[in-house]
Write an enzyme that holds these catalytic residues in place. Structure first.
Site, PDB file in Angstrom:
ATOM      1  N   ASP A 269      36.423 -71.220  51.451  1.00  0.00           N
ATOM      2  CA  ASP A 269      35.553 -71.906  52.403  1.00  0.00           C
ATOM      3  C   ASP A 269      36.190 -73.263  52.678  1.00  0.00           C
ATOM      4  OD1 ASP A 269      33.641 -73.429  53.664  1.00  0.00           O
ATOM      5  OD2 ASP A 269      31.985 -72.782  52.383  1.00  0.00           O
TER       6      ASP A 269
ATOM      7  N   LYS B 227      33.274 -80.379  61.497  1.00  0.00           N
ATOM      8  CA  LYS B 227      33.505 -81.452  60.515  1.00  0.00           C
ATOM      9  C   LYS B 227      34.857 -82.092  60.819  1.00  0.00           C
ATOM     10  CE  LYS B 227      30.549 -79.458  56.918  1.00  0.00           C
ATOM     11  NZ  LYS B 227      30.309 -78.022  57.129  1.00  0.00           N
TER      12      LYS B 227
ATOM     13  N   ARG C 194      29.316 -77.843  66.848  1.00  0.00           N
ATOM     14  CA  ARG C 194      28.654 -77.364  65.635  1.00  0.00           C
ATOM     15  C   ARG C 194      28.756 -75.838  65.600  1.00  0.00           C
ATOM     16  NH1 ARG C 194      25.942 -79.781  62.129  1.00  0.00           N
ATOM     17  NH2 ARG C 194      26.439 -81.697  63.228  1.00  0.00           N
TER      18      ARG C 194
ATOM     19  N   THR D 289      33.639 -74.337  59.152  1.00  0.00           N
ATOM     20  CA  THR D 289      32.844 -74.822  60.274  1.00  0.00           C
ATOM     21  C   THR D 289      33.835 -75.401  61.277  1.00  0.00           C
ATOM     22  OG1 THR D 289      32.576 -76.941  59.157  1.00  0.00           O
ATOM     23  CG2 THR D 289      30.765 -75.378  58.960  1.00  0.00           C
TER      24      THR D 289
ATOM     25  N   TYR E  49      23.707 -62.636  76.821  1.00  0.00           N
ATOM     26  CA  TYR E  49      23.742 -61.895  75.556  1.00  0.00           C
ATOM     27  C   TYR E  49      25.079 -61.192  75.445  1.00  0.00           C
ATOM     28  CZ  TYR E  49      19.636 -61.896  72.611  1.00  0.00           C
ATOM     29  OH  TYR E  49      18.691 -62.239  71.688  1.00  0.00           O
TER      30      TYR E  49
ATOM     31  N   GLU F 150      26.215 -59.322  72.241  1.00  0.00           N
ATOM     32  CA  GLU F 150      26.419 -58.706  70.911  1.00  0.00           C
ATOM     33  C   GLU F 150      27.611 -57.773  70.944  1.00  0.00           C
ATOM     34  OE1 GLU F 150      22.890 -56.986  69.259  1.00  0.00           O
ATOM     35  OE2 GLU F 150      21.728 -58.777  69.674  1.00  0.00           O
TER      36      GLU F 150
END
Ligand code: DSN
Length: 486
Positions: free
Chosen positions: A249, A281, A287, A278, A72, A74
């Site tokens: 974007d 692509k 991903r 992203t 974890y 955060e």
């Protein structure tokens, strides 16, 4: 695959590594191991023209399958809410450094799990930075628990008043650019700009008129299905004129920016205050998502987790660092150029065989084929092409008569096949195969009266002939040639 940099030394080692790893999976849940093996077979055998998909390198894939996943983390680098994050800090810092260097950005945030997440982080950051409200600042600083009910209601009202404009879904925009049923359409009072009904091209004067009359806080530029370039310098001029933030974007074309194909006015990074992407692509990574921004927005973007996102995925950030390092190599520039050359060759091949393309061609990595001249919906065309070994996805065309589910088009993209090493001659052959399938497909009757928008008939001999041509085309371009699964 075409010549690819890889940090894995010898091909036989890659086979050994994957076979051993799959053996471990198999000992616990054989069906999962079988599905992973089957996926490689399926991908090897299919002619993948999905514009948003690609093949990540073995180094990228291996960076994801490990114990970084167990942590974890955060918060952000050096400012975590959990102890023991030094290795996560290393991979997150590296991913951000590579992203900044690759794109020439002031700041990079590598945590978003997807493009949608990246857009939500960006929207939040702009709201947090631009709305003149001590209450909103308090919320952005994660002191939301300190607000009483009345303050909270005021804050929500202020958020609800904000305005955004983006490209409509029908013109090639994305759901998260303010589509009414998406959370972005509920966060903002939104209006869409479209494209010229005759040419299918973006009309900057219409964007300017809309911006002047609607006075948005955010102008979103970027697309998922627009086959031309966008002039981001002009979009920034429009944003500046109305005091809006330009958010680009670039999920679809990040690889073309990284590879130096989109430069000057067509490179969003020098022009937009904030850019989302992203990584899987045209950028050919794992991903995931990415946010780049100018320094003034950095502190708000870095609050993405936990304000907007769940815990970061350290193993995916490790893979992003590897992919971004690959994209900084000179070979990636050749790759990006070939993606666009291949898209042009595919478009030319389709046009020369009488196909109708939205905007009449392409300047980027994708082609939008209108299926109505063949009497087919996008859904029928997509399914018939799949029967013949060609994987595409159906997509709306401007003013689509069949709506966003059945659609009237198929979107074709070249990033994946370019990674496999296919070139212009093969694109022309693929154009011929696509047209052959569509001409041999007819709508079939629905179970009730009339013709269904989903049922179709494809002549068997055409399906098998095209599938066989697809296998022949792919044979000289093996996918993951260094991997032989047992
Ligand atoms: N699903 C992506 C695409 O196919 O374009 C966008 O989210």
């Amino acid at each position: 695959m075409s010549e690819r940099p890889s940090t894995i030394a010898a091909p036989s080692l890659e086979s050994e590594a994957w076979n051993a790893a799959l053996g471990v999976v198999e000992s616990v849940e054989p069906s999962v191991a079988a599905a992973i093996r089957a996926e490689l077979r399926d991908q090897r055998e299919s002619l993948k023209l999905i514009a948003s998909e690609n093949y990540a390198s073995p180094a990228v894939l291996l960076a994801m399958g490990n114990w970084l996943s167990d942590k974890y983390a955060e918060g952000t680098v050096g400012r975590r809410m959990y102890a023991g994050c030094r290795n996560v800090d290393t991979v997150e810092r590296l991913a951000a450094e590579h992203a900044r260097a690759l794109f020439g950005a002031d700041h990079a945030y590598a945590q978003p799990h997807s493009g949608i997440d990246a857009n939500l982080v960006a929207y939040w950051a702009v709201l947090a930075s631009r709305v003149e409200s001590p209450r909103l600042t308090a919320m952005a600083a994660a002191h939301v628990d300190e607000l009483d009910d009345e303050q909270w209601a005021t804050l929500r009202h202020e958020l609800g008043d904000q305005r955004m404009i983006g490209m409509s879904l029908g013109a090639g925009g994305h759901l998260t650019h303010g589509f009414r049923r998406n959370i972005s359409g509920k966060m903002f009072d939104q209006r869409s700009y479209g494209t010229d009904p005759e040419t299918g091209l973006l009309e900057y004067s219409a964007v300017r008129d809309l911006a002047r009359s609607f006075r948005p806080l955010i102008i979103v530029a970027g697309y998922s299905a627009y086959p031309r370039l966008v002039n981001f310098a002009t979009m920034r001029e429009i944003a500046d004129e109305v005091g809006a933030v330009l958010l680009v974007d670039m999920a679809h074309f990040a690889g073309l920016v990284a590879g130096g194909v989109l430069t000057g006015d067509f490179d969003p990074v020098p022009h937009a205050q904030i850019v989302t992407s992203t990584t899987h692509k045209s950028l050919r990574g794992p991903r995931g998502g990415l946010v780049l921004c100018e320094a003034a927005l950095a502190e708000h973007v870095d609050r993405g987790c936990p304000m907007v996102l769940g815990g970061p995925l350290p193993h995916v950030m490790a893979a992003k660092a590897v992919a971004l390092a690959e994209a900084r190599r000179p070979e990636f520039r050749d790759y990006a150029r070939s993606v666009v050359d291949n898209a042009r060759a595919l478009a030319d091949g389709l046009l020369s065989r009488g196909a109708r393309l939205v905007t009449g061609g392409t300047d980027n990595h994708l082609v939008l084929l209108d299926t109505t001249p063949y009497g087919l919906t996008g859904r029928q065309a997509e399914a018939a092409l799949l029967d013949a070994g060609i994987v595409t996805n159906r997509n709306s065309i401007p003013a689509d008569p069949n709506g966003p589910w059945y659609t009237s088009g198929v979107r074709l993209g070249t990033p994946a096949l370019t990674t496999r090493g296919l070139g212009g001659a093969e694109m022309d052959e693929i154009a011929d195969m696509i047209v052959a399938v569509l001409r041999a497909t007819t709508p079939a009757p629905a179970s009730g009266a009339g013709t269904s928008k989903a049922q179709y008939r494809l002549e068997d001999d055409v399906a098998s002939a095209v599938a066989s041509r697809a296998r022949e085309l792919l044979a000289p371009h093996p996918l993951y040639p260094s991997v032989t699964l047992e």
